[in-house]
Design a protein around this motif. Structure first.
Motif, PDB file in Angstrom:
ATOM      1  N   ALA A   1     -10.434  -3.197  -3.598  1.00 42.28           N
ATOM      2  CA  ALA A   1     -11.324  -4.139  -4.266  1.00 42.28           C
ATOM      3  C   ALA A   1     -12.346  -3.390  -5.122  1.00 42.28           C
ATOM      4  N   PRO A   2     -11.913  -2.838  -6.260  1.00 44.02           N
ATOM      5  CA  PRO A   2     -12.856  -2.111  -7.113  1.00 44.02           C
ATOM      6  C   PRO A   2     -13.706  -3.057  -7.958  1.00 44.02           C
ATOM      7  N   ALA A   3     -14.791  -2.537  -8.467  1.00 42.43           N
ATOM      8  CA  ALA A   3     -15.656  -3.273  -9.385  1.00 42.43           C
ATOM      9  C   ALA A   3     -15.182  -2.984 -10.810  1.00 42.43           C
ATOM     10  N   PRO A   4     -15.519  -3.839 -11.770  1.00 42.50           N
ATOM     11  CA  PRO A   4     -15.164  -3.551 -13.161  1.00 42.50           C
ATOM     12  C   PRO A   4     -15.678  -2.178 -13.584  1.00 42.50           C
ATOM     13  N   GLY A   5     -14.833  -1.407 -14.259  1.00 38.23           N
ATOM     14  CA  GLY A   5     -15.179  -0.062 -14.704  1.00 38.23           C
ATOM     15  C   GLY A   5     -14.883   1.006 -13.677  1.00 38.23           C
ATOM     16  N   GLY A   6     -14.411   0.619 -12.483  1.00 41.85           N
ATOM     17  CA  GLY A   6     -14.147   1.583 -11.412  1.00 41.85           C
ATOM     18  C   GLY A   6     -12.798   2.268 -11.559  1.00 41.85           C
ATOM     19  N   ASP A   7     -12.685   3.445 -10.975  1.00 44.79           N
ATOM     20  CA  ASP A   7     -11.433   4.197 -10.960  1.00 44.79           C
ATOM     21  C   ASP A   7     -10.641   3.819  -9.715  1.00 44.79           C
ATOM     22  N   ILE A   8      -9.304   3.777  -9.871  1.00 47.73           N
ATOM     23  CA  ILE A   8      -8.436   3.456  -8.756  1.00 47.73           C
ATOM     24  C   ILE A   8      -7.280   4.444  -8.696  1.00 47.73           C
ATOM     25  N   ALA A   9      -6.724   4.596  -7.497  1.00 48.09           N
ATOM     26  CA  ALA A   9      -5.527   5.412  -7.296  1.00 48.09           C
ATOM     27  C   ALA A   9      -4.378   4.447  -7.031  1.00 48.09           C
ATOM     28  N   LEU A  10      -3.262   4.651  -7.730  1.00 47.75           N
ATOM     29  CA  LEU A  10      -2.086   3.797  -7.595  1.00 47.75           C
ATOM     30  C   LEU A  10      -0.968   4.592  -6.966  1.00 47.75           C
ATOM     31  N   ARG A  11      -0.150   3.920  -6.143  1.00 46.34           N
ATOM     32  CA  ARG A  11       0.995   4.588  -5.519  1.00 46.34           C
ATOM     33  C   ARG A  11       2.103   3.578  -5.357  1.00 46.34           C
ATOM     34  N   VAL A  12       3.323   3.979  -5.656  1.00 45.20           N
ATOM     35  CA  VAL A  12       4.493   3.129  -5.477  1.00 45.20           C
ATOM     36  C   VAL A  12       5.494   3.880  -4.604  1.00 45.20           C
ATOM     37  N   THR A  13       6.095   3.171  -3.645  1.00 46.49           N
ATOM     38  CA  THR A  13       7.129   3.750  -2.797  1.00 46.49           C
ATOM     39  C   THR A  13       8.453   3.076  -3.128  1.00 46.49           C
ATOM     40  N   GLY A  14       9.545   3.732  -2.742  1.00 42.58           N
ATOM     41  CA  GLY A  14      10.867   3.178  -2.992  1.00 42.58           C
ATOM     42  C   GLY A  14      11.319   3.352  -4.421  1.00 42.58           C
ATOM     43  N   CYS A  15      10.790   4.312  -5.110  1.00 45.76           N
ATOM     44  CA  CYS A  15      11.133   4.576  -6.503  1.00 45.76           C
ATOM     45  C   CYS A  15      11.631   6.012  -6.602  1.00 45.76           C
ATOM     46  N   ASP A  16      12.884   6.179  -7.039  1.00 46.89           N
ATOM     47  CA  ASP A  16      13.471   7.520  -7.115  1.00 46.89           C
ATOM     48  C   ASP A  16      13.314   8.181  -8.478  1.00 46.89           C
ATOM     49  N   ALA A  17      12.654   7.528  -9.414  1.00 46.53           N
ATOM     50  CA  ALA A  17      12.492   8.083 -10.762  1.00 46.53           C
ATOM     51  C   ALA A  17      11.520   9.254 -10.744  1.00 46.53           C
ATOM     52  N   ARG A  18      11.549  10.050 -11.772  1.00 49.87           N
ATOM     53  CA  ARG A  18      10.630  11.184 -11.909  1.00 49.87           C
ATOM     54  C   ARG A  18       9.288  10.741 -12.491  1.00 49.87           C
ATOM     55  N   GLU A  19       9.260   9.557 -13.067  1.00 51.04           N
ATOM     56  CA  GLU A  19       8.043   9.064 -13.693  1.00 51.04           C
ATOM     57  C   GLU A  19       8.149   7.555 -13.844  1.00 51.04           C
ATOM     58  N   ALA A  20       7.014   6.868 -13.766  1.00 54.91           N
ATOM     59  CA  ALA A  20       6.968   5.423 -13.975  1.00 54.91           C
ATOM     60  C   ALA A  20       5.614   5.068 -14.569  1.00 54.91           C
ATOM     61  N   VAL A  21       5.476   3.814 -14.966  1.00 51.40           N
ATOM     62  CA  VAL A  21       4.231   3.345 -15.564  1.00 51.40           C
ATOM     63  C   VAL A  21       3.780   2.087 -14.837  1.00 51.40           C
ATOM     64  N   ALA A  22       2.525   2.067 -14.427  1.00 48.21           N
ATOM     65  CA  ALA A  22       1.933   0.890 -13.791  1.00 48.21           C
ATOM     66  C   ALA A  22       1.178   0.110 -14.854  1.00 48.21           C
ATOM     67  N   GLN A  23       1.399  -1.206 -14.871  1.00 50.96           N
ATOM     68  CA  GLN A  23       0.752  -2.065 -15.857  1.00 50.96           C
ATOM     69  C   GLN A  23       0.038  -3.199 -15.147  1.00 50.96           C
ATOM     70  N   SER A  24      -1.124  -3.569 -15.684  1.00 47.42           N
ATOM     71  CA  SER A  24      -1.873  -4.693 -15.149  1.00 47.42           C
ATOM     72  C   SER A  24      -2.884  -5.128 -16.196  1.00 47.42           C
ATOM     73  N   PRO A  25      -3.130  -6.431 -16.289  1.00 47.61           N
ATOM     74  CA  PRO A  25      -4.170  -6.887 -17.211  1.00 47.61           C
ATOM     75  C   PRO A  25      -5.569  -6.418 -16.788  1.00 47.61           C
ATOM     76  N   ALA A  26      -5.708  -5.986 -15.553  1.00 44.91           N
ATOM     77  CA  ALA A  26      -7.013  -5.510 -15.073  1.00 44.91           C
ATOM     78  C   ALA A  26      -7.295  -4.080 -15.498  1.00 44.91           C
ATOM     79  N   LEU A  27      -6.251  -3.323 -15.904  1.00 49.05           N
ATOM     80  CA  LEU A  27      -6.429  -1.909 -16.224  1.00 49.05           C
ATOM     81  C   LEU A  27      -6.770  -1.700 -17.698  1.00 49.05           C
ATOM     82  N   VAL A  28      -7.508  -0.625 -17.965  1.00 45.58           N
ATOM     83  CA  VAL A  28      -7.859  -0.260 -19.334  1.00 45.58           C
ATOM     84  C   VAL A  28      -6.600   0.070 -20.123  1.00 45.58           C
ATOM     85  N   SER A  29      -5.694   0.820 -19.519  1.00 43.72           N
ATOM     86  CA  SER A  29      -4.425   1.181 -20.153  1.00 43.72           C
ATOM     87  C   SER A  29      -3.381   1.367 -19.066  1.00 43.72           C
ATOM     88  N   ASP A  30      -2.123   1.496 -19.492  1.00 34.23           N
ATOM     89  CA  ASP A  30      -1.052   1.738 -18.530  1.00 34.23           C
ATOM     90  C   ASP A  30      -1.311   3.052 -17.808  1.00 34.23           C
TER      91      ASP A  30
END
Length: 187
Positions: free
Chosen positions: A39-68
């Motif tokens: 539950a971050p506040a606007p302007g806060g930094d967050i750490a993202l993690r995804v499991t079950g993904c075998d790729a070497r790289e992925a992109v997280a997207q959300s309307p709440a984020l400044v950028s992907d």
């Protein structure tokens, strides 16, 4: 310190600090994308993690984020990365989507409103620097602000200056003597 070690240390610190909240948020959204803090506040930094993904790289997207957010392999069995919540986003729950190997992984982030004091209430402490800022001049502000006022060179500078002046005078004297000897021989 390498990027992976730094990410691992930041993750361990975040889990230690926000562990119960992160586990509750992960269990509540039912997805395999986790967000710390949950539950971050606007302007806060967050750490993202995804499991079950075998790729070497992925992109997280959300309307709440400044950028992907770019996710790369972590030391576990998933991908991890960092993001920043938009400072203009309103409080609410937002979906975080990660496309990985043709599969869409989902999670949520609940943005909370920043705590603001009640109208007319004065803050208990005022934001101000605790020490002078190193703003150039090699940190001279700290020296000038804290200690007694000094005028002129100190003892060490005086001794060095006198030694240099003495060496220069000796060199000039020897040069003048050599010149005088040469003048007597030719004359």
């Amino acid at each position: 310190m390498g990027k992976r070690r730094l990410a691992l240390c930041a993750g361990v610190l975040a889990v230690t600090a926000f562990g119960p909240a992160a586990c509750a948020a992960y269990a509540a959204d039912g997805g395999d994308v986790s967000v710390v803090p949950a539950a971050p506040a606007p302007g806060g930094d967050i750490a993202l993690r995804v499991t079950g993904c075998d790729a070497r790289e992925a992109v997280a997207q959300s309307p709440a984020l400044v950028s992907d957010a770019r996710l790369t392999p972590d030391d576990g069995d998933g991908l991890a990365g960092d993001g920043r919540v938009r400072s203009t986003v309103t409080a609410g729950t937002y979906t975080v989507t990660v496309a990985c190997d043709g599969t869409e992984h989902r999670g949520t982030v609940e943005v909370v409103r920043k705590h603001t004091p009640a109208a007319g209430a004065e803050p208990s402490t005022y934001p101000s620097p605790l020490a002078p800022v190193n703003a150039g001049a090699g940190g001279a502000a700290r020296d000038l602000a804290g200690g007694p006022e000094r005028h002129g060179p100190g003892t060490a500078q005086t001794v060095v200056a006198l030694a240099l002046a003495g060496t220069a005078a000796l060199t000039v004297h020897r040069a003048a003597r050599r010149q005088a000897r040469r003048g007597r021989r030719t004359g």
